[in-house]
Design a protein around this motif. Sequence first.
Motif, mmCIF file in Angstrom:
data_model
loop_
_atom_site.group_PDB
_atom_site.id
_atom_site.type_symbol
_atom_site.label_atom_id
_atom_site.label_comp_id
_atom_site.label_asym_id
_atom_site.label_seq_id
_atom_site.Cartn_x
_atom_site.Cartn_y
_atom_site.Cartn_z
ATOM 1 N N GLU A 165 7.411 62.101 32.555
ATOM 2 C CA GLU A 165 6.558 61.540 33.614
ATOM 3 C C GLU A 165 6.313 59.961 33.683
ATOM 4 N N ASP A 166 6.666 59.452 32.430
ATOM 5 C CA ASP A 166 6.287 57.912 32.401
ATOM 6 C C ASP A 166 6.926 56.988 33.525
ATOM 7 N N PHE A 167 8.299 56.886 33.746
ATOM 8 C CA PHE A 167 8.886 56.180 34.527
ATOM 9 C C PHE A 167 8.417 56.388 35.985
ATOM 10 N N ASP A 168 8.476 57.510 36.375
ATOM 11 C CA ASP A 168 7.830 57.834 38.016
ATOM 12 C C ASP A 168 6.328 57.441 38.017
ATOM 13 N N PHE A 169 5.554 57.932 37.062
ATOM 14 C CA PHE A 169 4.304 57.386 37.094
ATOM 15 C C PHE A 169 3.941 55.652 37.114
ATOM 16 N N TRP A 170 4.995 55.076 36.351
ATOM 17 C CA TRP A 170 4.798 53.465 36.436
ATOM 18 C C TRP A 170 5.222 53.201 37.704
ATOM 19 N N VAL A 171 6.378 53.671 38.362
ATOM 20 C CA VAL A 171 6.873 53.033 39.533
ATOM 21 C C VAL A 171 5.860 53.453 40.838
#
Length: 322
Positions: free
Chosen positions: A189-195
Motif C-alpha cells: 500500500e505505501d508507495f501508491d498511498f504516497w503518490v
Amino acid sequence: MTPPLVSIICLCYNHAPFLREALDSVLAQTYPHLEILVVDDKSTDASVQIIKEYITRFPQIKFIKHLENQGNCASFNEGFHLSQGEFFIDFATDDVLHPERVARQVAAFQDLPANYGVVYTDGELIDEQSKSLGFFYARTTQGKLTPAPAEGDVFAQVLGRYFICPPTMMMRRQVLEELNGYDPELAYEDFDFWVRSSRNWQYHFLDQVLCQRRIHPYSLSRKVYQVGDKQLASTVRVIQKAQKLVRTSLEKKAVLTRIKYEARHAYFTANYQEAEELLAILQAEQGLTPVYKVLQVLTQKRVPLQFIRRWYHRWKYGYTAA
C-alpha cells in the motif's frame, strides 16, 4: 472541546510471536480517545487465539476475522470503512508503538493547517527478539538526517526516492476518503498511498522516534524483489498511475528516476517481465538512454547477471542480497 478520535487499524497475519507486544503497545497509549480495530487476515498460527484472549480482557477492541486471506490493502479498507476516527494509524502487529505516539502526532496535526494530510516520524528498527538495529534515519553529528525527510508538497520527492518509514505515519480521515482507501488490487500500500495522497495533500515530518519497526525474514519488505512476488508488479501499476498525475518537468524527472531504479532492480533480481514493462514505460517517456537500451536487450534475452547484484551487496553492505 472533545479531542479527536484516533482509529488504529491493527493488521495481523501470522504475527503470533510479536502480537502481544504489539497489542500491549496500543493499549498503553497515553492518548485516551482511541478506537482499536484488529483485522486478522486468516492467520494459520496462534494469532486468532491470542486476539481472542485480548478481546475478552479488553472488550473495547473490535475484531474482524477473515475466513479467506484478502491481503493488506483490502484488510485495511475493511477496518477503515467500519471506523469513525478523524485520524488513522495503519499498524502491522509485528511492530510496536511508543506510549506517546498518538498524543504527539495528534498535537502536531492540531498545530498544522487543514491541508496537511500526513504526519510521519523517525522509527527505531528492531529484530525478531526486539533488539535495536538502529534507526530509520542516520544522523550526522550536526543533526543532518539521511535520507533527508521532506515537508509540504512532497509529490516529486515520493516519486523519486524512499524517505518515509511507513509505520510511522498518521493520516487524516479526509485523505483516505478522497482516495477511497487503499487500492485493493495492489500487493502493498505505501508507495501508491504516497503518490495519490501527496498530489493534493501536504506532509509534515515530526523529528521524534515514536514507533519500532520490526525487521524479520517474513516481512513484506524483505520479499519485494523475490522472483514471483506480487509487490514489484504492483510497483509497475503505481508508476503508471503516477504518470497521469505528473504536472511539472521536475515531477517527470522524478518519475524517470523511479522507473530506472525499479527497472535495474527488476532485471538484476531476474524479474524479467516487470523489467520489460518498466523499460517499455521508460522508452515511451523518451528516457531510454544508451545504458538502458543495453539493459532492455539484456532483459529481452534473459541474460542472467544476478551475480553482479550479489557482489555489489557484499562489497557495500557486507552481506549477500537475496
